[in-house]
Design an enzyme around this catalytic site. Sequence first.
Site, PDB file in Angstrom:
ATOM      1  N   CYS A   9      41.652  36.271  40.876  1.00 42.15           N
ATOM      2  CA  CYS A   9      40.572  36.998  40.362  1.00 42.15           C
ATOM      3  C   CYS A   9      40.610  37.280  38.885  1.00 42.15           C
ATOM      4  O   CYS A   9      41.038  36.393  38.330  1.00 42.15           O
ATOM      5  CB  CYS A   9      40.565  38.611  41.266  1.00 42.15           C
ATOM      6  SG  CYS A   9      42.067  39.573  40.546  1.00 42.15           S
ATOM      7  N   ASN A  12      44.467  39.720  37.878  1.00 41.98           N
ATOM      8  CA  ASN A  12      45.473  39.644  38.921  1.00 41.98           C
ATOM      9  C   ASN A  12      46.267  40.760  39.073  1.00 41.98           C
ATOM     10  O   ASN A  12      47.540  40.912  39.213  1.00 41.98           O
ATOM     11  CB  ASN A  12      46.373  38.488  38.538  1.00 41.98           C
ATOM     12  CG  ASN A  12      47.581  38.037  39.525  1.00 41.98           C
ATOM     13  OD1 ASN A  12      48.652  37.760  38.970  1.00 41.98           O
ATOM     14  ND2 ASN A  12      47.060  37.842  40.844  1.00 41.98           N
ATOM     15  N   CYS A  14      44.054  43.533  41.159  1.00 38.79           N
ATOM     16  CA  CYS A  14      43.399  44.054  42.023  1.00 38.79           C
ATOM     17  C   CYS A  14      43.262  43.181  43.350  1.00 38.79           C
ATOM     18  O   CYS A  14      44.011  43.373  44.335  1.00 38.79           O
ATOM     19  CB  CYS A  14      42.393  44.836  41.640  1.00 38.79           C
ATOM     20  SG  CYS A  14      42.456  46.003  40.462  1.00 38.79           S
ATOM     21  N   ARG A  15      42.306  42.296  43.067  1.00 35.32           N
ATOM     22  CA  ARG A  15      41.902  41.633  44.410  1.00 35.32           C
ATOM     23  C   ARG A  15      42.706  40.690  44.616  1.00 35.32           C
ATOM     24  O   ARG A  15      43.043  40.473  45.887  1.00 35.32           O
ATOM     25  CB  ARG A  15      40.323  41.198  44.047  1.00 35.32           C
ATOM     26  CG  ARG A  15      39.379  42.092  43.953  1.00 35.32           C
ATOM     27  CD  ARG A  15      38.062  41.768  43.466  1.00 35.32           C
ATOM     28  NE  ARG A  15      37.809  41.398  42.001  1.00 35.32           N
ATOM     29  CZ  ARG A  15      36.928  41.086  41.387  1.00 35.32           C
ATOM     30  NH1 ARG A  15      35.974  40.488  41.946  1.00 35.32           N
ATOM     31  NH2 ARG A  15      37.267  40.901  40.220  1.00 35.32           N
ATOM     32  N   SER A  16      43.136  39.747  43.697  1.00 37.67           N
ATOM     33  CA  SER A  16      43.902  38.602  44.098  1.00 37.67           C
ATOM     34  C   SER A  16      45.377  38.941  44.541  1.00 37.67           C
ATOM     35  O   SER A  16      45.842  38.407  45.701  1.00 37.67           O
ATOM     36  CB  SER A  16      44.034  37.528  42.963  1.00 37.67           C
ATOM     37  OG  SER A  16      44.569  38.175  41.883  1.00 37.67           O
ATOM     38  N   ASP A 126      34.678  43.854  42.223  1.00 36.01           N
ATOM     39  CA  ASP A 126      35.760  44.390  41.743  1.00 36.01           C
ATOM     40  C   ASP A 126      36.032  45.873  41.648  1.00 36.01           C
ATOM     41  O   ASP A 126      35.039  46.430  41.169  1.00 36.01           O
ATOM     42  CB  ASP A 126      35.755  43.902  40.246  1.00 36.01           C
ATOM     43  CG  ASP A 126      37.142  44.129  39.375  1.00 36.01           C
ATOM     44  OD1 ASP A 126      37.954  44.884  39.803  1.00 36.01           O
ATOM     45  OD2 ASP A 126      36.996  43.635  38.249  1.00 36.01           O
TER      46      ASP A 126
END
Length: 162
Positions: A9, A12, A14-16, A126
């Site tokens: 993401c 690095n 939140c999402r990933s 995001d």
Amino acid sequence: MTYSVCFVCTGNICRSPMAEAVFRARVEEAGLGDLVQVDSAGTDGWHEGDGADPRTVSVLREAGYRSAHLARRFEADWFAGLDLVVALDSGHLRALRRLAPTPADAAKVRLLRSYDPTATDPDVPDPYYGEFDGFEECLRMVEAASEGLLDVVREAVERRAA
């Protein structure tokens, strides 16, 4: 030989790292823990060395996932050691494909939601600037795509073993 997957993401945090934790759990549940390496990174280095966003940690913990994480930036030379690079949105997909040293490396980059047959939008949004429920929605999207991704990775691992 280990099959390597890296989720990417922006920062690095939140999402990933969320995708990494969820997919690692799926890999372990499938008995593939010794055959599949799961990691994550960001396209930018703003948060290098930081832990995951506390909202990510909270959502993962509430859902029963374990996560220990330090943010880092994705580097072009990593492509050589990776089998699959999973982008969390279309902007990451474009950035990673531009960063890829070769066309074969660019072909390793895929969108996470492409593994969810019910997805109507290719991107995992995001959640960073939003409320807590955005992180919960992100987790639902990641979980939904992880099953299809696991099927693809399992097939690749089986082909290697044959």
